[in-house]
Design an enzyme around this catalytic site. Structure first.
Site, PDB file in Angstrom:
ATOM      1  N   LYS A 113      -2.512 -29.567  87.584  1.00 29.70           N
ATOM      2  CA  LYS A 113      -2.296 -29.684  86.133  1.00 29.70           C
ATOM      3  C   LYS A 113      -3.244 -28.738  85.401  1.00 29.70           C
ATOM      4  CE  LYS A 113      -0.974 -33.786  84.112  1.00 29.70           C
ATOM      5  NZ  LYS A 113      -1.142 -35.221  83.788  1.00 29.70           N
TER       6      LYS A 113
HETATM    7  O1  G3P Z   1       1.117 -37.629  81.513  1.00 28.36           O
HETATM    8  C1  G3P Z   1       0.331 -37.500  80.368  1.00 28.36           C
HETATM    9  C2  G3P Z   1      -0.068 -38.836  79.880  1.00 28.36           C
HETATM   10  O2  G3P Z   1      -0.964 -39.404  80.788  1.00 28.36           O
HETATM   11  C3  G3P Z   1      -0.627 -38.905  78.529  1.00 28.36           C
HETATM   12  O3  G3P Z   1      -0.287 -40.148  78.066  1.00 28.36           O
HETATM   13  O4  G3P Z   1      -0.473 -42.166  76.734  1.00 28.36           O
HETATM   14  O5  G3P Z   1      -2.502 -40.750  77.150  1.00 28.36           O
HETATM   15  O6  G3P Z   1      -0.697 -39.969  75.627  1.00 28.36           O
HETATM   16  P1  G3P Z   1      -1.025 -40.791  76.818  1.00 28.36           P
END
Ligand code: G3P
Length: 219
Positions: A87
């Protein structure tokens, strides 16, 4: 559309694997920290454990912010497991790193994507998959799903092979909409996977079938 789990929690990943539905996992430094995973060695051990449970790609994020550091980390991560997706963030340094790592044939998950332009640039640099963050756009009053739709339609128009993975998914409807938009993958937190299974009419229907079966004299 494939379903990946967005978590570093090994119990959740084990459950997902048992369901036979989850074909990949995405992690990031926040998710790792949430599980008490620390340091490169700790992250590596956790990723190796995840890879023992899931056959598909496991996304592992770099923590360097300069291209040189990202490239070194990416090359290292590529050795950890059989099917890593490194990533890399959608930044200037990130694009430099993506283009070098892609030439090494290392698979890249271009993360923190918030615009069509970032997706186009990443695809040119050689990203294997781009991850538009739906929920975080919704959070600031911008329609996150529109970004997924736009990227999918542009990639189709130009026959760009980079996959589109809906990320930062907050609820089951996000997943349905991502599928309607043509996303290749949705990476979902475990509670969302559970929401996707549930429907009250399934529960009511099942209870009624069993009641009728018993009423007819079956034990
Ligand atoms: O895959 C990306 C994800 O982990 C981000 O999610 O909920 O932290 O915006 P969030």
């Amino acid at each position: 559309m494939k379903i990946f789990l967005d978590t570093a929690n090994i119990d959740e990943i084990r459950e997902g694997a048992e369901l036979g539905i989850v074909t990949g996992v995405t992690t990031n430094p926040s998710l790792a920290a949430k599980e008490g995973i620390g340091g490169k060695a700790g992250y590596r051990a956790a990723v190796e454990e995840i890879a023992d449970l899931i056959d598909g790609p496991i996304s592992v994020e770099v923590v360097s912010t300069d291209a040189e550091g990202m490239i070194a980390e990416g090359r290292d991560i590529a050795e950890w497991i059989a099917n890593p997706w490194v990533k890399i963030p959608s930044t200037t340094e990130g694009f430099k790193a993506i283009s070098v790592l892609a030439r090494d044939d290392i698979k890249i998950n271009q993360t923190l994507c918030f615009s069509v332009n970032q997706a186009i640039l990443g695809a040119q640099a050689g990203s294997t998959v781009v991850s538009p963050f739906i929920g975080r756009l919704d959070d600031i009053g911008q329609e996150g799903m529109t970004l997924v739709e736009d990227i999918v339609s542009i990639f189709r128009q130009y026959e760009i092979p980079t996959l589109v993975m809906a990320a930062s998914i907050r609820h089951a409807l996000h997943c349905t909409m991502a599928a309607k938009s043509g996303a290749d993958i949705s990476t979902v937190p475990y509670p969302v996977l559970k929401q996707m299974v549930q429907h009250p009419l399934t529960d009511v229907g099942l209870a009624r079938f069993l009641q009728d079966w018993e009423k007819a004299g079956n034990a």
